[in-house]
Design a protein around this motif. Structure first.
Motif, PDB file in Angstrom:
ATOM      1  N   PHE A  82      -2.320 -22.814   6.219  1.00  0.00           N
ATOM      2  CA  PHE A  82      -3.379 -23.188   7.446  1.00  0.00           C
ATOM      3  C   PHE A  82      -4.302 -21.901   7.317  1.00  0.00           C
ATOM      4  N   ASN A  84      -5.509 -20.521  10.050  1.00  0.00           N
ATOM      5  CA  ASN A  84      -5.067 -19.397  10.829  1.00  0.00           C
ATOM      6  C   ASN A  84      -3.517 -18.988  10.555  1.00  0.00           C
ATOM      7  N   ALA A  86      -0.609 -20.110  10.983  1.00  0.00           N
ATOM      8  CA  ALA A  86       0.269 -20.929  11.958  1.00  0.00           C
ATOM      9  C   ALA A  86       1.834 -20.375  11.462  1.00  0.00           C
ATOM     10  N   LEU A  87       1.835 -18.949  11.665  1.00  0.00           N
ATOM     11  CA  LEU A  87       3.338 -18.661  11.407  1.00  0.00           C
ATOM     12  C   LEU A  87       3.963 -18.720  12.812  1.00  0.00           C
ATOM     13  N   TYR A  88       5.480 -18.729  12.579  1.00  0.00           N
ATOM     14  CA  TYR A  88       6.123 -18.841  13.920  1.00  0.00           C
ATOM     15  C   TYR A  88       6.328 -17.669  14.356  1.00  0.00           C
ATOM     16  N   PRO A  89       5.746 -17.211  15.441  1.00  0.00           N
ATOM     17  CA  PRO A  89       5.707 -15.889  16.243  1.00  0.00           C
ATOM     18  C   PRO A  89       7.111 -15.429  16.732  1.00  0.00           C
ATOM     19  N   HIS A  90       7.858 -16.427  16.822  1.00  0.00           N
ATOM     20  CA  HIS A  90       9.282 -16.104  17.379  1.00  0.00           C
ATOM     21  C   HIS A  90      10.266 -15.635  16.434  1.00  0.00           C
ATOM     22  N   PHE A  99      12.260 -20.886   6.735  1.00  0.00           N
ATOM     23  CA  PHE A  99      12.284 -21.990   7.695  1.00  0.00           C
ATOM     24  C   PHE A  99      12.481 -23.418   6.941  1.00  0.00           C
ATOM     25  N   PRO A 100      11.694 -23.609   6.254  1.00  0.00           N
ATOM     26  CA  PRO A 100      11.385 -24.811   5.378  1.00  0.00           C
ATOM     27  C   PRO A 100      12.875 -25.199   4.536  1.00  0.00           C
ATOM     28  N   PRO A 133       5.773 -11.622  12.911  1.00  0.00           N
ATOM     29  CA  PRO A 133       4.327 -11.799  12.385  1.00  0.00           C
ATOM     30  C   PRO A 133       3.258 -10.948  13.240  1.00  0.00           C
ATOM     31  N   GLY A 134       3.604 -10.930  14.575  1.00  0.00           N
ATOM     32  CA  GLY A 134       2.474 -10.282  15.388  1.00  0.00           C
ATOM     33  C   GLY A 134       2.501  -8.716  15.039  1.00  0.00           C
ATOM     34  N   ARG A 141      -0.104 -11.261   6.950  1.00  0.00           N
ATOM     35  CA  ARG A 141       0.297 -12.750   7.338  1.00  0.00           C
ATOM     36  C   ARG A 141       0.057 -13.656   6.481  1.00  0.00           C
ATOM     37  N   ARG A 148       6.031 -18.929   2.621  1.00  0.00           N
ATOM     38  CA  ARG A 148       6.607 -20.251   3.208  1.00  0.00           C
ATOM     39  C   ARG A 148       6.388 -21.459   2.380  1.00  0.00           C
TER      40      ARG A 148
END
Lengths: 388, 276
Positions: A82, A84, A86-90, A99-100, A133-134, A141, A148
């Motif tokens: 994406f 931006n 769209a990484l999962y910040p948590h 994840f996938p 990611p933060g 990123r 991913r």
């Protein structure tokens, strides 16, 4: 890996607005396809229809031989990066990439670990796997988002303006990186961008879109050398192609600065059609003083007063203002609007060799390579000299 | 940047702290005084003899134990149910376009603005008629209906903050809508979920009006109501020190909960999700 076929795809919104209008593009297996156009041309909508985040109003979307119009995104087995990220910040970088794989439930813990580590070593993310990611930089990123995507065996990669959030230097690096990765993995890729440089450098083929309509689908070289209409000609190339009011009389082309002799077959196409628009790229001009003698014969020269010169070292750009008749003026203003630009004064941009000594305010003799001139119909914008 | 603390700021802070905490300290001091000390005229601030006697008698008191169990049970169940329903509702409100969305939100707000007292009478009648009077459920339902609106509004705001792309990315990665919600959206909205949970728990735990009107026995009577029925051996002398000890005991869970969840609430929402 699979081919993606779009057949007469239409996206119509509730208010009747067609964001994508009857677009047919076939992306071959392993091909790097670019969708390019100014904002609002429907390129992102088209990409989101491929991945399934947007409904298709009519037409067929065929991926790997299956019609996927009614399939949910997760059943299409495509990977997307994406704009931006769209990484999962948590989740940590490791878990983001995994994840996938975890969702698909067909891999054991060990297999997942192997795949994640392989992807991270390709993207040089090994040192960052446990970070969130933060805490990463923009480029990192971006690489996680790509990780991913490559970690699973997706049928195709989809990129939605992945580099637009990076600064200029990083953008150049990541562009090469994406290109290298795509060649290495040999996976079908659809890449959306509004940047014509990215389109030219990355794509095997490029689809140029304007207000939902496909303008031209061709290799970068063909788009550059044989644009089918004013829009494509103006969009591809930097600095953009010059558009001048012109009329053909016999074999002569009358331009605001003087008369140029055209090759016979080009002159024929534009003869007796009244006022036309001539398109000439800046690099097809030069300072007549520094052009090779034998090359001079292949074109014509004219005299003009140079207003501004920008010297860049290896070359310089000279700006020569001219007056355009109102019919052409209106068309050029519309074109600028289509290209997301603002219509300023009508001026000619001429690329001069670095050795040229033309200065601001000089009356200079400018050479133009007449075989490279395109002629456009001012009404329709069609290129009359296509294929020549 | 940290502002430097001037002397006036420090004095002001101390004044506010004293103002806020003095009653609390007073209660704590009272709870450590023996019965006799509180009954004799105006007692001094610090206890003469520190004693745990009040706490022992409160905790051993059968009625108080029952009330504690009721309070915990009712508040926890109301909180869990309320947060679960609010999460799902808020997600729908934030993400989906459906008819009557505004109506749902306005009605929710209207309910929250209803004065509690005006509902107690009708509820008392209704609950007696349907057999909910003096049961846990009879208290859980009003607690939920009063806390749901606030929880829905809080969570809707949190969900709206989460970029759509997060979910879409999850869906492209192979998640079902439910998986995307559970594995991506809920963890990101965790601060909101905890905020809603704490607000709900406080409301239920601190409630007195429903607690005293809709219960009659130890079956369902929560602590605040039970304290009102605390009578010592002499009904003309309220057992001040024992009551203070009970008040301290019921405050402790709240403090613990706030301390545990504080970090979660403060934790950043979507830092790093998208380029900021």
């Amino acid at each position: 890996m699979a081919a993606i076929e779009m057949k007469n795809i239409v996206k119509e919104y509730g208010d009747g607005f067609k964001a994508v209008n009857d677009v047919s593009i076939d992306v071959k297996d392993g091909e790097f396809m670019i969708l390019v156009g100014p904002s609002g041309c429907g390129k992102s909508t088209l990409l989101r229809m491929i991945v399934g985040l947007e409904d298709i109003t009519s037409g067929d979307m065929v991926i790997g031989g299956d019609r996927v119009n009614d399939k949910a995104p997760r059943d299409r087995n495509l990977a997307m990066v994406f704009q931006n990220y769209a990484l999962y910040p948590h989740l940590t970088v490791y878990e983001n990439i995994a994840f996938p794989l975890r969702l698909s439930k067909q891999f054991g813990e060990q297999e997942i670990d192997e795949k994640v580590r392989k992807a991270s070593s390709i993207l040089e993310l090994d040192d960052h796997l446990e970070r969130k990611p933060g805490n990463l930089s923009g480029g990192q990123r971006q690489r996680v988002a790509m990780g991913r995507a490559i970690v699973r065996d997706a049928q195709a990669f989809l990129f939605d303006e992945p580099l637009s959030n990076l600064d200029a230097k990083l953008r150049g690096q990541m562009r090469t990186e994406i290109s290298r990765l795509q060649r290495r993995l040999g996976i079908t890729t659809v890449y959306v961008t509004h940047d014509q440089t990215e389109a030219m450098t990355l794509g095997d083929r490029v689809a140029v879109l304007k207000r939902g309509l496909l303008q031209q689908l061709a290799t970068p070289r063909e788009l550059y050398e044989h644009p089918v209409n004013l829009f494509v000609a103006g969009f591809i190339g930097s600095p953009p192609m010059n558009f001048l009011p012109a009329t053909v009389k016999g074999d002569e082309l009358e331009l605001p600065f003087g008369t140029v002799t055209l090759p016979k077959e080009k002159a024929e196409r534009g003869r007796d059609r009244g006022l036309l628009i001539a398109g000439i790229r800046p690099e097809h001009f030069d300072d007549a003083q520094v052009v090779d003698k034998d090359k001079l014969g292949a074109g014509s020269t004219f005299n003009a007063t140079v207003e501004v010169v920008e010297w860049l070292g290896n070359e310089s750009y000279a700006y020569i203002p001219f007056e355009a008749p109102p019919e052409v003026q209106a068309q050029l203003e519309q074109l600028e609007k289509d290209l997301d630009g603002e219509s300023l004064r009508t001026q000619l941009v001429v690329s001069l060799e670095g050795a040229s000594t033309i200065k601001e305010g000089d009356e200079a003799e400018i050479f133009v390579e007449s075989s490279k001139i395109h002629l456009f119909d001012p009404e329709t914008g069609d290129n009359l000299t296509v294929g020549l | 940047m940290r502002a430097k603390l001037g002397p006036s700021t420090i004095i002001g802070m101390i004044a506010i702290l004293v103002w806020c905490l003095l009653p609390v300290v007073w209660i704590i001091m009272l709870s450590f005084k023996p019965e006799a000390e509180t009954a004799a005229g105006s007692p001094q601030f610090l206890p003469k003899d520190w004693s745990w006697e009040n706490y022992q008698s409160v905790l051993q008191d059968d009625l108080f134990q029952r009330a504690l169990i009721n309070s915990f049970g009712i508040s926890l169940i109301a909180t869990v149910l309320s947060v679960m329903i609010a999460t799902l509702t808020a997600y729908a409100v934030a993400r989906l376009e459906f008819k009557g969305k505004r109506v749902v939100l306005s009605i929710a707000l209207a309910i929250a603005m209803f004065p509690v007292v005006s509902l107690v009478g009708p509820l008392f009648d209704m609950w007696r008629a349907v057999g909910l009077y003096d049961t846990w459920l009879g208290l859980i339902i009003p607690y939920m209906s009063f806390t749901l609106p606030l929880a829905i509004w809080t969570l809707t705001a949190f969900f709206r903050e989460i970029p759509w792309e997060m979910e879409q990315a999850a869906q492209v990665d192979g998640a079902t809508s439910w998986q995307a919600f559970r594995k991506v959206i809920v963890p990101l909205a965790a601060p909101g979920v905890f905020t809603a949970a704490i607000l709900t728990f406080f409301f239920a735990w601190n409630d007195f009006v429903f607690g005293i009107s809709l219960t009659s026995t130890t079956n369902a009577r929560p602590v605040p109501a039970a304290l009102a029925f605390f009578v010592g051996p002499d009904q003309f002398n309220p057992p001040t020190s024992t009551l203070s000890a009970a008040a301290v005991v019921v405050t402790i869970p709240i403090i613990i909960i706030v301390l545990i969840f504080q970090r979660k609430i403060v934790a950043g929402l979507t830092s790093g999700a998208v380029k900021g």
